[in-house]
Write a protein that holds these residues in place. Structure first.
Motif, PDB file in Angstrom:
ATOM      1  N   TYR A 295       6.893  -3.265  -2.558  1.00 49.07           N
ATOM      2  CA  TYR A 295       7.822  -3.480  -3.773  1.00 49.07           C
ATOM      3  C   TYR A 295       9.281  -3.061  -3.671  1.00 49.07           C
ATOM      4  O   TYR A 295       9.141  -1.895  -3.214  1.00 49.07           O
ATOM      5  CB  TYR A 295       7.378  -2.983  -5.142  1.00 49.07           C
ATOM      6  N   ASN A 296      10.272  -3.561  -4.053  1.00 50.87           N
ATOM      7  CA  ASN A 296      11.391  -3.070  -3.808  1.00 50.87           C
ATOM      8  C   ASN A 296      12.025  -2.587  -5.349  1.00 50.87           C
ATOM      9  O   ASN A 296      12.219  -3.480  -6.178  1.00 50.87           O
ATOM     10  CB  ASN A 296      12.507  -4.235  -3.380  1.00 50.87           C
TER      11      ASN A 296
ATOM     12  N   ILE B   6       0.859  -1.249   0.078  1.00 49.49           N
ATOM     13  CA  ILE B   6      -0.008  -0.189   0.067  1.00 49.49           C
ATOM     14  C   ILE B   6       0.977   1.154  -0.056  1.00 49.49           C
ATOM     15  O   ILE B   6       0.519   2.231  -0.487  1.00 49.49           O
ATOM     16  CB  ILE B   6      -0.960  -0.128   1.123  1.00 49.49           C
ATOM     17  N   LEU B   7       2.026   1.174   0.651  1.00 49.25           N
ATOM     18  CA  LEU B   7       2.852   2.490   0.818  1.00 49.25           C
ATOM     19  C   LEU B   7       2.900   3.115  -0.698  1.00 49.25           C
ATOM     20  O   LEU B   7       3.271   4.218  -0.863  1.00 49.25           O
ATOM     21  CB  LEU B   7       4.201   2.145   1.572  1.00 49.25           C
ATOM     22  N   GLU B   8       3.399   2.248  -1.662  1.00 49.31           N
ATOM     23  CA  GLU B   8       3.400   2.718  -3.064  1.00 49.31           C
ATOM     24  C   GLU B   8       2.473   3.478  -3.597  1.00 49.31           C
ATOM     25  O   GLU B   8       2.758   4.152  -4.567  1.00 49.31           O
ATOM     26  CB  GLU B   8       3.750   1.495  -3.864  1.00 49.31           C
ATOM     27  N   GLN B   9       1.479   3.178  -3.031  1.00 45.42           N
ATOM     28  CA  GLN B   9      -0.039   3.981  -3.707  1.00 45.42           C
ATOM     29  C   GLN B   9      -0.265   5.191  -3.044  1.00 45.42           C
ATOM     30  O   GLN B   9      -1.187   5.896  -3.301  1.00 45.42           O
ATOM     31  CB  GLN B   9      -1.102   3.026  -3.536  1.00 45.42           C
ATOM     32  N   LEU B  10       0.475   5.592  -1.723  1.00 45.67           N
ATOM     33  CA  LEU B  10       0.213   6.652  -1.098  1.00 45.67           C
ATOM     34  C   LEU B  10       1.085   7.837  -1.371  1.00 45.67           C
ATOM     35  O   LEU B  10       2.319   7.904  -1.841  1.00 45.67           O
ATOM     36  CB  LEU B  10       0.277   6.462   0.466  1.00 45.67           C
ATOM     37  N   TYR B  11       0.506   9.161  -1.367  1.00 52.63           N
ATOM     38  CA  TYR B  11       1.150  10.326  -1.316  1.00 52.63           C
ATOM     39  C   TYR B  11       2.190  10.645  -0.439  1.00 52.63           C
ATOM     40  O   TYR B  11       3.498  10.786  -0.416  1.00 52.63           O
ATOM     41  CB  TYR B  11       0.444  11.464  -1.757  1.00 52.63           C
TER      42      TYR B  11
ATOM     43  N   ILE C 208       2.723   5.655  -7.074  1.00 55.44           N
ATOM     44  CA  ILE C 208       3.140   6.898  -6.842  1.00 55.44           C
ATOM     45  C   ILE C 208       4.419   6.932  -6.188  1.00 55.44           C
ATOM     46  O   ILE C 208       5.160   7.937  -6.568  1.00 55.44           O
ATOM     47  CB  ILE C 208       2.034   7.488  -5.632  1.00 55.44           C
ATOM     48  N   ARG C 209       4.928   6.077  -5.109  1.00 57.61           N
ATOM     49  CA  ARG C 209       6.067   5.973  -4.850  1.00 57.61           C
ATOM     50  C   ARG C 209       7.004   4.875  -5.152  1.00 57.61           C
ATOM     51  O   ARG C 209       6.289   3.895  -5.411  1.00 57.61           O
ATOM     52  CB  ARG C 209       6.048   5.953  -3.343  1.00 57.61           C
TER      53      ARG C 209
ATOM     54  N   LYS D 117      15.330   3.258   1.951  1.00 62.41           N
ATOM     55  CA  LYS D 117      14.174   4.522   2.335  1.00 62.41           C
ATOM     56  C   LYS D 117      12.990   3.430   3.264  1.00 62.41           C
ATOM     57  O   LYS D 117      12.399   4.522   4.155  1.00 62.41           O
ATOM     58  CB  LYS D 117      13.384   4.592   0.805  1.00 62.41           C
ATOM     59  N   ILE D 118      12.835   2.326   3.210  1.00 63.21           N
ATOM     60  CA  ILE D 118      11.900   1.951   4.247  1.00 63.21           C
ATOM     61  C   ILE D 118      12.409   2.015   5.747  1.00 63.21           C
ATOM     62  O   ILE D 118      11.680   2.166   6.496  1.00 63.21           O
ATOM     63  CB  ILE D 118      11.459   0.505   3.789  1.00 63.21           C
TER      64      ILE D 118
END
Length: 147
Positions: free
Chosen positions: A52-53, A23-28, A84-85, A91-92
């Motif tokens: 995803y890496n 979900i983190l990749e989908q958030l602004y 988005i990200r 980074k994580i």
């Protein structure tokens, strides 16, 4: 059903575990989301994050071959850019540290694309030993007492 970017509509210290899968990749605002996870977790609560890496093995090969990396798009209609990200383990780790989490474990997850019986086995082994090469990784992080 709710918009996560508006905040999580739960009381402080409501949960023992929060699971955030891809979900983190989908958030602004990923930091806001992780702050919300921290807020709703009980003391010593766990946050399990699957992401995803961007620096996975296949992307490294694609870049070396002069190709465009997966998970990125150059414009909105570019279907390589659903996210988005983009994240990597560095980074994580930074995101967890800044939002009050102590990482207990990072694991690479098996590759989902088939390259062939032996190459799949080899890439899955690489991902297990070196999570930074895996397409997906899972983070187990504990809520620190002080933030």
């Amino acid at each position: 059903v709710a918009d996560i970017e508006d905040g999580l509509k739960f009381a402080n210290s409501s949960f023992d575990v929060v699971c955030a899968s891809k979900i983190l990749e989908q958030l602004y605002d990923t930091k806001f989301f992780m702050d919300e996870c921290f807020r709703i977790l009980k003391p010593n609560g766990l946050c399990l994050v699957t992401a995803y890496n961007f620096n996975h093995f296949e992307n490294r090969l694609r870049i070396m071959a002069g190709k465009y990396p997966k998970l990125l798009g150059a414009y909105p209609e570019d279907h390589g850019g659903e996210n988005i990200r983009v994240l990597n383990i560095h980074k994580i780790k930074e995101l967890c540290h800044e939002t009050g989490f102590l990482i207990e474990e990072i694991r690479g997850m098996p590759f989902t694309k088939s390259f062939g019986k032996y190459s799949d086995f080899a890439m899955n082994m690489f991902g297990q030993v070196w999570p930074g090469l895996s397409k997906l990784f899972i983070i187990k992080a504990k809520k620190r007492q002080e933030h």
